[in-house]
Design an enzyme around this catalytic site. Structure first.
Site, PDB file in Angstrom:
ATOM      1  NE  ARG A  99      -1.780  -2.346   2.678  1.00  0.00           N
ATOM      2  CZ  ARG A  99      -1.909  -3.609   2.234  1.00  0.00           C
ATOM      3  NH1 ARG A  99      -2.914  -3.941   1.497  1.00  0.00           N
ATOM      4  NH2 ARG A  99      -1.012  -4.534   2.551  1.00  0.00           N
ATOM      5  CB  THR A 100       3.478   2.577   2.229  1.00  0.00           C
ATOM      6  OG1 THR A 100       2.734   2.179   3.380  1.00  0.00           O
ATOM      7  CG2 THR A 100       4.114   3.922   2.496  1.00  0.00           C
ATOM      8  CE  LYS A 128      26.864  -4.758  -6.934  1.00  0.00           C
ATOM      9  NZ  LYS A 128      27.187  -3.864  -8.060  1.00  0.00           N
ATOM     10  NE  ARG A 150       7.262   0.853   4.516  1.00  0.00           N
ATOM     11  CZ  ARG A 150       6.049   0.292   4.609  1.00  0.00           C
ATOM     12  NH1 ARG A 150       5.880  -0.981   4.299  1.00  0.00           N
ATOM     13  NH2 ARG A 150       5.021   0.996   4.994  1.00  0.00           N
ATOM     14  CG  HIS A 178       3.882   4.190   8.477  1.00  0.00           C
ATOM     15  ND1 HIS A 178       4.037   4.986   7.356  1.00  0.00           N
ATOM     16  CD2 HIS A 178       3.445   2.987   8.010  1.00  0.00           C
ATOM     17  CE1 HIS A 178       3.707   4.287   6.282  1.00  0.00           C
ATOM     18  NE2 HIS A 178       3.355   3.077   6.648  1.00  0.00           N
TER      19      HIS A 178
HETATM   20  C1  NCD Z   1       2.089  -1.103   8.062  1.00  0.00           C
HETATM   21  C2  NCD Z   1       3.555  -0.856   8.084  1.00  0.00           C
HETATM   22  O1  NCD Z   1       4.292  -1.175   7.161  1.00  0.00           O
HETATM   23  O2  NCD Z   1       3.968  -0.263   9.074  1.00  0.00           O
HETATM   24  N1  NCD Z   1       1.447  -1.112   6.852  1.00  0.00           N
HETATM   25  C3  NCD Z   1       1.318  -0.023   6.060  1.00  0.00           C
HETATM   26  O3  NCD Z   1       2.242   0.711   5.826  1.00  0.00           O
HETATM   27  N2  NCD Z   1       0.128   0.228   5.528  1.00  0.00           N
HETATM   28  C4  NCD Z   1       1.663  -2.147   9.022  1.00  0.00           C
HETATM   29  C5  NCD Z   1       2.250  -3.514   8.983  1.00  0.00           C
HETATM   30  O4  NCD Z   1       3.221  -3.820   8.297  1.00  0.00           O
HETATM   31  O5  NCD Z   1       1.738  -4.353   9.726  1.00  0.00           O
END
Ligand code: NCD
Length: 540
Positions: A99-100, A128, A150, A178
């Site tokens: 999703r993100t 590497k 991320r 997040h």
């Molecule tokens: C979450 C995350 O990656 O922190 N999901 C998200 O970004 N929508 C939650 C999760 O991984 O459980």
């Protein structure tokens, strides 16, 4: 850990420990340092929720609402805001994401931005052994206009923002935060209830490692009248620092033992996945299996207007919400995920100057005095007979009122043995107040530099330093915790997941910010601790 942080001051809040007035500040150490202020959205990304005020959040949500309407109406000129500007966004995803990543990509494409980067470290030079800093440098060198990161380490986004001069969006950094998820969560709650205050909100699942609930709890605590109801397996509670901060802001926090008892009162229930991949000890997951599951039976006990949310994904092997609830009208997690597009469009548009903020008035930020020592009057006293430690007779420093047993840490940090200094140190009973035990350190033929004074102040706020020349105290300083603790050899953040830890080899110099009289927070991962806890690692 019990946290006694009465007034959190990190990032724009007022400090409750004011230094001396300008007149008696010692010239060596009276710098005033401006604390990080709530960021303007334009020109900056989003690293953590602390940088957003209520007004900034409302501004993003207002633009996101407009963009969502434009998207639904397929009103391209209203949402394709990039127009003839050539803007390139790099998505750097060191962890899995559906999703993100997709919603950021779609948001960028809908705005008319170009995309680059990687969705997994497989196939990249991270495999590497390249550091985050060097990878970031590349996307800076390629003149990207924003970075969406991320990363599995707490504080990675902060490091990225310090490394590159372009907006950085934190798309999840370890178990830390997040914030762009929180913006879409708030948007969804606002859509559902028409308000972000006076709500009963349940947060459930892995509250220890789940970054989404950490950030959401902090954001909800910015709005008045909210109650947070927490339920987690016993070994995965919400960090006490977040609970304390929310309570300090006036948010009621109630810890529950079962979903049954909390659900009937809730306006929103926010379920989360057990973050197995973040657990250093596999046994943690075994205990966590006792996490509450949201069932149809629970749904039937909810009140009118109730919304069931989840940041997703739901682990099919251990679902926090049973699949038969997917089609229930109160299950709004699909709508929630969809809101990732307009909310991320809004954030990108504001950061890149494609849209203007609608609410600009900002809460005033109190200036924080930066001095860490003040000069005390020197009182000449006759040498006392019969004291346990003889004072320095000719020249040197006497550090008094040290935290008991901290003198040995200071002896090491001040490199007394390496420098072949003559010194005496002890934890002693105060002559004047026998119930008071304090540390003392006397170093002959030595004066302390500003950096050394700052080190003493960090290890033992409240210590007093007497400078002695010709057997007389020529200056007496009282030390207070400095605004920033940095540059101290072998001092590390106690959070094993913090990007500044040496074992992660990211070469991020540890730095800690004062957040209370004797409390500090890691500048990267926000780990909150007393100075005693911070220095415990080097006292061993
Ligand atoms: C979450 C995350 O990656 O922190 N999901 C998200 O970004 N929508 C939650 C999760 O991984 O459980």
């Amino acid at each position: 850990m019990l946290l006694l942080c009465p007034i959190p001051i990190k990032k724009g809040h007022a400090v409750n420990f004011l230094n001396s007035s300008g007149e008696d500040s010692h010239p060596d150490c009276n710098h005033t340092k401006s604390r990080e202020k709530p960021m303007a959205i334009f020109g900056s990304g989003l690293i953590d929720i602390h940088s957003l005020s209520r007004n900034k959040i409302m501004s993003i949500l207002a633009l996101a609402k407009d963009l969502k309407e434009a998207l639904l109406a397929r009103d391209v000129p209203r949402y394709k805001l990039c127009r003839d500007r050539d803007l390139l966004v790099a998505l750097l995803f060191y962890e899995n994401s559906t999703r993100t990543r997709s919603s950021f990509e779609i948001a960028a494409l809908r705005l008319g931005l170009e995309l680059t980067g990687f969705g997994s470290i497989e196939g990249s030079s991270v495999k590497k052994g390249e550091s985050l800093a060097h990878t970031l440098d590349m996307f800076d060198a390629y003149q990207c206009d924003a970075i969406i990161l991320r990363h599995p380490l707490d504080g990675a986004a902060k490091q990225a923002a310090e490394r590159v001069g372009i907006p950085v969006f934190n798309a999840g950094d370890g178990k830390h935060q997040h914030p762009t998820q929180t913006i879409l969560d708030l948007f969804t709650i606002l859509e559902r209830h028409g308000r972000l205050d006076n709500l009963q909100i349940g947060l459930s699942g892995d509250l220890k490692y789940g970054r989404t609930t950490h950030t959401l709890a902090l954001a909800l605590s910015l709005f008045s009248g909210n109650t947070l109801h927490l339920n987690s397996p016993p070994n995965l509670p919400m960090p006490s620092s977040i609970i304390e901060l929310a309570r300090t802001r006036g948010t009621e926090v109630v810890i529950h033992n079962s979903l049954e008892e909390m659900v009937p009162d809730l306006d929103i229930f926010y379920q989360t996945r057990i973050q197995r991949e973040r657990m250093p000890d596999p046994m943690e997951y075994e205990v966590a299996k006792k996490a509450g599951i949201f069932t149809m039976e629970l749904m039937n006990r909810t009140k009118k207007g109730f919304g069931l949310m989840h940041p997703l994904p739901i682990d099919k092997a251990m679902p926090g919400i049973l699949p038969e609830l997917d089609a229930h009208p109160n299950s709004i997690y699909k709508i929630q995920a969809g809101n990732g597009v307009p909310t991320r469009m809004a954030q990108l548009a504001l950061a890149l100057g494609l849209a203007a903020e609608s609410v600009t008035d900002e809460e005033p930020v109190a200036a924080i005095p930066g001095g860490f020592c003040k000069t005390l009057p020197v009182v000449t006293k006759p040498v006392r007979e019969g004291v346990s430690i003889r004072p320095i007779r000719d020249r040197g420093v006497v550090i008094d009122h040290l935290r008991p047993y901290s003198e040995s840490i200071l002896a090491r940090l001040l490199k007394l043995e390496e420098r072949a200094d003559v010194y005496r140190s002890a934890t002693v009973r105060s002559v004047k107040r026998p119930d008071n035990i304090k540390g003392m350190l006397m170093i002959e033929d030595r004066d302390l530099t500003e950096a050394e004074l700052s080190m003493v102040a960090s290890v033992s706020p409240g210590a007093r330093v007497n400078r002695i020349v010709n057997s007389r105290v020529i200056e007496k300083l009282e030390l207070q915790l400095p605004l920033t603790i940095e540059g101290i050899e072998s001092l590390h953040c106690p959070n094993a997941g913090c990007i500044s830890r040496p074992e992660h080899m990211e070469h991020v110099a540890p730095r800690f910010d004062k957040i209370g009289e004797d409390m500090v927070a890691c500048s990267y991962c926000d780990h909150i601790m007393t100075t005693r806890e911070l220095f415990a690692s080097i006292s061993k």
